[in-house]
Design a protein around this motif. Sequence first.
Motif, PDB file in Angstrom:
ATOM      1  N   SER A  73       0.914  -1.240  -0.093  1.00  0.00           N
ATOM      2  CA  SER A  73       0.004  -0.034   0.048  1.00  0.00           C
ATOM      3  C   SER A  73       0.971   1.354  -0.111  1.00  0.00           C
ATOM      4  CB  SER A  73      -0.994  -0.087   1.253  1.00  0.00           C
ATOM      5  OG  SER A  73      -0.338   0.264   2.523  1.00  0.00           O
ATOM      6  N   LYS A  74       2.120   1.008   0.438  1.00  0.00           N
ATOM      7  CA  LYS A  74       3.102   2.121   0.345  1.00  0.00           C
ATOM      8  C   LYS A  74       3.888   2.320  -0.806  1.00  0.00           C
ATOM      9  CE  LYS A  74       2.405   3.542   4.814  1.00  0.00           C
ATOM     10  NZ  LYS A  74       1.932   5.152   5.213  1.00  0.00           N
ATOM     11  N   GLY A  75       3.393   1.351  -1.859  1.00  0.00           N
ATOM     12  CA  GLY A  75       4.468   1.309  -3.247  1.00  0.00           C
ATOM     13  C   GLY A  75       5.533   0.510  -3.149  1.00  0.00           C
ATOM     14  N   TYR A  76       5.948  -0.449  -2.015  1.00  0.00           N
ATOM     15  CA  TYR A  76       7.077  -1.278  -2.030  1.00  0.00           C
ATOM     16  C   TYR A  76       6.609  -2.440  -2.474  1.00  0.00           C
ATOM     17  CZ  TYR A  76       8.620   2.529   0.777  1.00  0.00           C
ATOM     18  OH  TYR A  76       8.833   3.624   1.599  1.00  0.00           O
ATOM     19  N   LEU A  77       7.567  -3.270  -3.377  1.00  0.00           N
ATOM     20  CA  LEU A  77       7.324  -4.550  -3.617  1.00  0.00           C
ATOM     21  C   LEU A  77       7.942  -5.560  -2.590  1.00  0.00           C
ATOM     22  CD1 LEU A  77       8.835  -4.108  -7.210  1.00  0.00           C
ATOM     23  CD2 LEU A  77       6.240  -4.193  -6.578  1.00  0.00           C
ATOM     24  N   ILE A  78       7.146  -6.517  -2.175  1.00  0.00           N
ATOM     25  CA  ILE A  78       7.664  -7.241  -1.110  1.00  0.00           C
ATOM     26  C   ILE A  78       7.272  -8.701  -1.543  1.00  0.00           C
ATOM     27  CG2 ILE A  78       5.600  -6.935   0.168  1.00  0.00           C
ATOM     28  CD1 ILE A  78       7.248  -7.266   2.857  1.00  0.00           C
ATOM     29  N   GLU A  79       8.237  -9.711  -0.941  1.00  0.00           N
ATOM     30  CA  GLU A  79       8.100 -11.134  -1.258  1.00  0.00           C
ATOM     31  C   GLU A  79       8.737 -11.841  -0.121  1.00  0.00           C
ATOM     32  OE1 GLU A  79      11.406 -12.798  -4.292  1.00  0.00           O
ATOM     33  OE2 GLU A  79      10.355 -10.902  -5.066  1.00  0.00           O
TER      34      GLU A  79
END
Length: 132
Positions: A73-79
């Motif tokens: 939601s803050k624009g970061y990619l996460i995996e």
Amino acid sequence: MQFSSLVLMEVDKETNQFVKELGSYEASEGAEFVTKLNYSGDLINLTFDTHEDVLEWQFSAIYDYFNDDTFRSKGYLIEAIDDEYNPTWLVKFKYSDDHMVVREAIIEICELIKQELKEVFIKIKDKEEEYK
């Protein structure tokens, strides 16, 4: 342990060897969870884990209850990286030559990490029987 800063290293895409230091960035609480911070020409890669060894049942529970959408939601990619000993994630975000832009992103991510891990450990506190 309190961290006052994190160092961003550029790594060669081909060899994965360090090329140079790109900068030292002020960090907020949550930086103690960061295990790697590097840039390979595309995005900044920030890897973090639980900072402490977890019990076997906690491993799955943490992944189940960790809210990746807080980062998205803050624009970061996460995996999630599930082949590590402890629950581990990789956050990717844009590099900028503007030191303050990267600094603010790192501070925000560290705060999100701290908050999410704090919440996940509260959520799984009484879930041991479900995961055994």
